[in-house]
Design a protein around this motif. Sequence first.
Motif, PDB file in Angstrom:
ATOM      1  N   TRP A  20       0.771  -1.123  -0.117  1.00 29.66           N
ATOM      2  CA  TRP A  20      -0.081   0.023   0.168  1.00 29.66           C
ATOM      3  C   TRP A  20       0.850   1.152   0.063  1.00 29.66           C
ATOM      4  CZ3 TRP A  20       0.357   3.346   4.143  1.00 29.66           C
ATOM      5  CH2 TRP A  20       0.902   2.816   4.986  1.00 29.66           C
ATOM      6  N   GLY A  21       0.423   2.295  -0.562  1.00 31.42           N
ATOM      7  CA  GLY A  21       1.078   3.567  -0.701  1.00 31.42           C
ATOM      8  C   GLY A  21       0.215   4.902  -0.697  1.00 31.42           C
ATOM      9  N   LEU A  22       0.438   5.834  -0.068  1.00 29.68           N
ATOM     10  CA  LEU A  22      -0.561   6.959   0.152  1.00 29.68           C
ATOM     11  C   LEU A  22       0.150   8.016  -0.480  1.00 29.68           C
ATOM     12  CD1 LEU A  22      -3.531   7.829   1.154  1.00 29.68           C
ATOM     13  CD2 LEU A  22      -1.889   8.661   3.120  1.00 29.68           C
ATOM     14  N   ALA A  34       3.143   7.964   3.073  1.00 32.75           N
ATOM     15  CA  ALA A  34       3.224   6.919   3.764  1.00 32.75           C
ATOM     16  C   ALA A  34       3.198   5.542   2.948  1.00 32.75           C
ATOM     17  CB  ALA A  34       2.493   6.410   4.998  1.00 32.75           C
ATOM     18  N   SER A  35       3.783   4.409   3.029  1.00 33.55           N
ATOM     19  CA  SER A  35       3.703   3.051   2.421  1.00 33.55           C
ATOM     20  C   SER A  35       3.966   1.979   3.500  1.00 33.55           C
ATOM     21  CB  SER A  35       4.570   3.158   1.214  1.00 33.55           C
ATOM     22  OG  SER A  35       5.961   3.383   1.559  1.00 33.55           O
ATOM     23  N   GLY A  36       3.764   0.782   2.864  1.00 36.45           N
ATOM     24  CA  GLY A  36       4.035  -0.243   3.526  1.00 36.45           C
ATOM     25  C   GLY A  36       3.629  -1.653   2.974  1.00 36.45           C
ATOM     26  N   ARG A  37       3.520  -2.661   3.701  1.00 40.33           N
ATOM     27  CA  ARG A  37       3.172  -3.846   3.249  1.00 40.33           C
ATOM     28  C   ARG A  37       2.460  -4.522   4.347  1.00 40.33           C
ATOM     29  NH1 ARG A  37       7.790  -8.050   0.926  1.00 40.33           N
ATOM     30  NH2 ARG A  37       8.339  -8.526   3.146  1.00 40.33           N
ATOM     31  N   ILE A  38       1.380  -5.262   3.949  1.00 36.88           N
ATOM     32  CA  ILE A  38       0.390  -5.970   4.720  1.00 36.88           C
ATOM     33  C   ILE A  38       0.862  -7.457   4.517  1.00 36.88           C
ATOM     34  CG2 ILE A  38      -1.720  -6.914   5.198  1.00 36.88           C
ATOM     35  CD1 ILE A  38      -2.810  -4.175   4.406  1.00 36.88           C
ATOM     36  N   ALA A 146       6.245  -0.030  -3.571  1.00 37.80           N
ATOM     37  CA  ALA A 146       6.689   0.645  -4.616  1.00 37.80           C
ATOM     38  C   ALA A 146       5.627   0.471  -5.469  1.00 37.80           C
ATOM     39  CB  ALA A 146       8.049   0.352  -5.330  1.00 37.80           C
ATOM     40  N   ASP A 147       5.172  -0.879  -5.856  1.00 37.26           N
ATOM     41  CA  ASP A 147       4.147  -0.921  -6.973  1.00 37.26           C
ATOM     42  C   ASP A 147       2.824  -0.342  -6.315  1.00 37.26           C
ATOM     43  OD1 ASP A 147       6.037  -2.377  -8.415  1.00 37.26           O
ATOM     44  OD2 ASP A 147       4.924  -4.328  -7.854  1.00 37.26           O
ATOM     45  N   ALA A 148       2.667  -0.171  -5.152  1.00 41.68           N
ATOM     46  CA  ALA A 148       1.284   0.417  -4.540  1.00 41.68           C
ATOM     47  C   ALA A 148       1.336   1.960  -4.974  1.00 41.68           C
ATOM     48  CB  ALA A 148       1.147   0.128  -3.337  1.00 41.68           C
ATOM     49  N   LEU A 149       2.588   2.601  -4.610  1.00 44.66           N
ATOM     50  CA  LEU A 149       2.688   4.077  -4.898  1.00 44.66           C
ATOM     51  C   LEU A 149       2.689   4.364  -6.424  1.00 44.66           C
ATOM     52  CD1 LEU A 149       5.699   4.569  -2.459  1.00 44.66           C
ATOM     53  CD2 LEU A 149       3.301   5.777  -2.377  1.00 44.66           C
ATOM     54  N   ALA A 150       3.094   3.259  -7.198  1.00 42.70           N
ATOM     55  CA  ALA A 150       2.869   3.352  -8.664  1.00 42.70           C
ATOM     56  C   ALA A 150       1.211   3.580  -9.131  1.00 42.70           C
ATOM     57  CB  ALA A 150       3.677   2.381  -9.488  1.00 42.70           C
ATOM     58  N   VAL A 151       0.700   2.651  -8.471  1.00 38.99           N
ATOM     59  CA  VAL A 151      -0.784   2.547  -8.583  1.00 38.99           C
ATOM     60  C   VAL A 151      -1.358   4.035  -8.371  1.00 38.99           C
ATOM     61  CG1 VAL A 151      -2.843   1.538  -8.127  1.00 38.99           C
ATOM     62  CG2 VAL A 151      -0.988  -0.066  -8.613  1.00 38.99           C
TER      63      VAL A 151
END
Length: 167
Positions: A20-22, A34-38, A146-151
């Motif tokens: 996830w990335g915000l 912010a960002s992270g991984r669940i 990184a992929d979530a931020l790209a989305v």
Amino acid sequence: MKQHHVRILGLDPGLRHTGWGLIIAEGSRLSYVASGRISTPTEGSLAFRLAQLSLALEAVVADMGPHEAAVEETFVNANARSALKLGHARGICLLAPARLGLPVAEYAANLVKKAVVGAGHAEKHQVSAMISRLMPQARDLTADAADALAVAVCHASHRQHLARVSA
């Protein structure tokens, strides 16, 4: 007149790891929040693991306060069983923010790559490198984050385009 800002949550679905990335989009300016991984437990039933993913995603939405969410339409040509599990995780990534009232957009992986790198068939490392360049404050990103931020970046770019088209 102050320009309206939008908090965008990008999600990169996976049953083992969901990134996830915000970001905040203010006009064409993007900033990292912010960002992270669940990570879900590897043991337990599929239903239990999906429930854990849902609870964790709902907590991220509650903590981060996004206005909109975007999910990658992941394409995997692995075996059917893996693809099905990924589909279940994707369903949770669509459901959790929608249940909390957020509009949720979906983007094909090649569109996300094109929005970030400029080429729809970019390699994963190229996407990560471009995200690091666009958002230098985002340090030590996992590939999922990184992929979530790209989305999220893709959604920021496309929601602007859609706003211009409808105006």
